[in-house]
Enzyme design. Structure first.
Site, PDB file in Angstrom:
ATOM      1  N   ASP A  13       0.831  -1.204   0.000  1.00  0.00           N
ATOM      2  CA  ASP A  13       0.000   0.000   0.000  1.00  0.00           C
ATOM      3  C   ASP A  13       0.869   1.259   0.000  1.00  0.00           C
ATOM      4  OD1 ASP A  13      -2.307   1.450  -0.001  1.00  0.00           O
ATOM      5  OD2 ASP A  13      -2.771   1.134   2.119  1.00  0.00           O
ATOM      6  N   ASN A  56     -10.458  -3.044  -6.546  1.00  0.00           N
ATOM      7  CA  ASN A  56      -9.641  -2.027  -7.239  1.00  0.00           C
ATOM      8  C   ASN A  56     -10.222  -1.622  -8.602  1.00  0.00           C
ATOM      9  OD1 ASN A  56      -6.459  -3.243  -5.962  1.00  0.00           O
ATOM     10  ND2 ASN A  56      -7.681  -1.510  -5.256  1.00  0.00           N
TER      11      ASN A  56
END
Ligand code: FPP
Length: 265
Positions: A35, A83
């Site tokens: 991340d 996503n």
């Protein structure tokens, strides 16, 4: 410091890890939530895509280190089922990036004896990427080095639902007695079947969430969260994660050996 270890495939390998770490207590399997690519780029006044490119370098670095240090498996969360909700430009960029990187790196993965697998709903990916994934998987399937799992179009809940469906279908066909379904038979239907569970989950950029990643497999993983954004994740950051891991007492729901000894005396 060196150690002789077995990879997940049981292949013996001489390894070196930073001094101070116990080479015999390294995790067999490390999972990473990569991340912070976007924030890394933003902090430098760069487009998010530059962060993703730098993220690829961090992933290559991490794979090499894990392999050199004798860690048996690395599983990376590259693209989640959620996503797809990102802007189309970014999604397209990521898909093209995965293709290019795979094309470019396949030879060296093969040379390093890495066994690569992609976990997720692969049929939902662009056709060109699907073809490359099949090629890479088939080419490296018999390799005896580190197991490198790339979770792409992956969702933990979806994986569990699909496993339940497969068991239900077998039961409906009469091939499986539903009362005999247990953790082993369930696990055998997961995308990670045959892989040991991760011992250590690393999440970068400070977020403290699992984000639908390996919901079953992380049941007893130690979790290390670092503020470092993924593109900056390096040997120092990995070493810190491993020191943190080695400082934990893993009880798997039981008692730690010292407490158990006191009870017995
Ligand atoms: C999360 O950062 C990162 C991603 C969703 C993409 C991760 C992909 C790579 C590192 C490339 C991997 C390459 C291959 C070939 C597997 P973010 O965009 O959510 O960052 P932010 O939270 O700072 O916005």
């Amino acid at each position: 410091m060196s150690r002789r270890s077995a990879t997940s495939s049981g292949h013996p390998k001489v390894c070196a890890c930073p001094s101070g770490l116990d080479p015999y207590r390294l995790p067999n399997h490390v999972a990473v939530i990569m991340d912070g690519n976007g924030r890394w780029a933003k902090a430098r006044g760069l487009p998010r895509m530059v962060g993703h490119r730098a993220g690829v370098e961090a992933l290559k670095r991490t794979l090499r280190l894990c392999s050199d240090w004798g860690i048996g498996a690395l599983t990376a969360y590259a693209f989640s089922t959620e996503n797809w909700s990102r802007p189309g430009d970014e999604v397209n960029f990521l898909m093209t990036l995965f293709e290019r990187v795979l094309q470019r790196e396949l030879e060296s993965l093969e040379r390093e004896k890495v066994r690569i697998r992609f976990l997720g709903d692969l049929e939902g990916l662009p056709l060109g990427l699907q073809e490359l994934i099949s090629e890479a998987t088939e080419l490296t399937v018999r390799n005896n080095g580190i197991h490198f799992n790339v979770c792409t179009n992956y969702g933990g809940r979806r994986e569990l639902v699909l496993a339940a469906q497969k068991l239900a279908q077998r039961a409906a066909r009469g091939d499986l007695d539903p009362t005999l379904i247990d953790e082993n038979s369930f696990e055998a239907e997961l995308l990670t079947a045959g892989e040991v569970d991760p011992d250590l989950l690393i999440r970068t950029s400070g977020e403290r969430r699992i984000s639908n990643f390996l919901l079953w497999q992380l049941a007893y993983a130690e979790i290390h969260v670092t503020d470092v954004c993924w593109p900056d994740f390096d040997e120092v950051a990995l070493t810190q994660a491993l020191f943190d891991y080695q400082s934990r007492c893993r009880r798997f729901g039981g008692l730690d050996p010292i407490a158990a000894n006191h009870l017995g005396s």
